[in-house]
Design a protein around this motif. Sequence first.
Motif, PDB file in Angstrom:
ATOM      1  N   GLY A  99       0.838  -1.190   0.000  1.00  8.94           N
ATOM      2  CA  GLY A  99       0.000   0.000   0.000  1.00  8.94           C
ATOM      3  C   GLY A  99       0.872   1.238   0.000  1.00  8.94           C
ATOM      4  O   GLY A  99       2.061   1.190  -0.337  1.00  8.94           O
ATOM      5  N   THR A 120      -9.246  -0.201   3.874  1.00  4.17           N
ATOM      6  CA  THR A 120      -9.335   1.257   3.922  1.00  4.17           C
ATOM      7  C   THR A 120      -9.536   1.863   2.536  1.00  4.17           C
ATOM      8  O   THR A 120      -9.967   2.999   2.415  1.00  4.17           O
ATOM      9  CB  THR A 120      -8.073   1.882   4.571  1.00  4.17           C
ATOM     10  OG1 THR A 120      -6.923   1.397   3.888  1.00  4.17           O
ATOM     11  CG2 THR A 120      -7.994   1.549   6.042  1.00  4.17           C
ATOM     12  N   ASP A 121      -9.252   1.099   1.486  1.00  3.19           N
ATOM     13  CA  ASP A 121      -9.482   1.578   0.124  1.00  3.19           C
ATOM     14  C   ASP A 121     -10.852   1.167  -0.401  1.00  3.19           C
ATOM     15  O   ASP A 121     -11.160   1.369  -1.561  1.00  3.19           O
ATOM     16  CB  ASP A 121      -8.384   1.093  -0.816  1.00  3.19           C
ATOM     17  CG  ASP A 121      -8.303  -0.428  -0.907  1.00  3.19           C
ATOM     18  OD1 ASP A 121      -9.033  -1.139  -0.173  1.00  3.19           O
ATOM     19  OD2 ASP A 121      -7.495  -0.928  -1.713  1.00  3.19           O
ATOM     20  N   THR A 158      -3.262   3.727   2.549  1.00  4.13           N
ATOM     21  CA  THR A 158      -3.562   2.392   3.049  1.00  4.13           C
ATOM     22  C   THR A 158      -2.278   1.700   3.491  1.00  4.13           C
ATOM     23  O   THR A 158      -1.221   1.907   2.916  1.00  4.13           O
ATOM     24  CB  THR A 158      -4.296   1.550   1.974  1.00  4.13           C
ATOM     25  OG1 THR A 158      -4.514   0.227   2.479  1.00  4.13           O
ATOM     26  CG2 THR A 158      -3.524   1.458   0.683  1.00  4.13           C
TER      27      THR A 158
END
Length: 185
Positions: A99, A120-121, A158
């Motif tokens: 990430g 988180t993406d 991320t």
Amino acid sequence: MAVSSAGIVAGLTAAALATVGFLGWQAAAHVPADLAHPADAARTSGISATKAPRDSGRPAALPSGSGKGERVVYSVDDDRVWLVGAAGTVLRTFTVAPGALDPSPGAYAVTSRANRVTGTDGTPVEHVVRFATAQGLAIGFSAAVDGSAPAAGADVRTGAIRASRADGNALWDFATLGRRVVVIR
């Protein structure tokens, strides 16, 4: 003497905050030294904070200076993971897609795991194995359910280190809570 409901709520809130504060202090006071200061752990455990030596004839070979015993080794420069057994034998090695945030070189331990979550993406991921934090984000290994890698240059920060689903499954089986994770250059 009558006590208002606002007074009761305020008292309960104060008691809860004091309890959480005490538990946080207690947890911080009992963190093992190699988890509290990973850079110090690299210096004291023989793990190289500089680029670990490689075997140019075998690029997938386990780099020297990556520790001893059962562990997960992650090279941030090579985007490669090694699952290492007790005798120092490589059980499996594979490439990963990192990430936006890299963990600092050093020794860590697996602190939490999740079978399936949304990354988180926004990508559904499975077999999440977390071991570090950077800039307030958790860093860990995972596999996207759809097989995708984190988007390069995406606006979303991320700490995801994405493996294929097959490699993610092997990592999930090997990297249980407390398992040592060694990050090298």
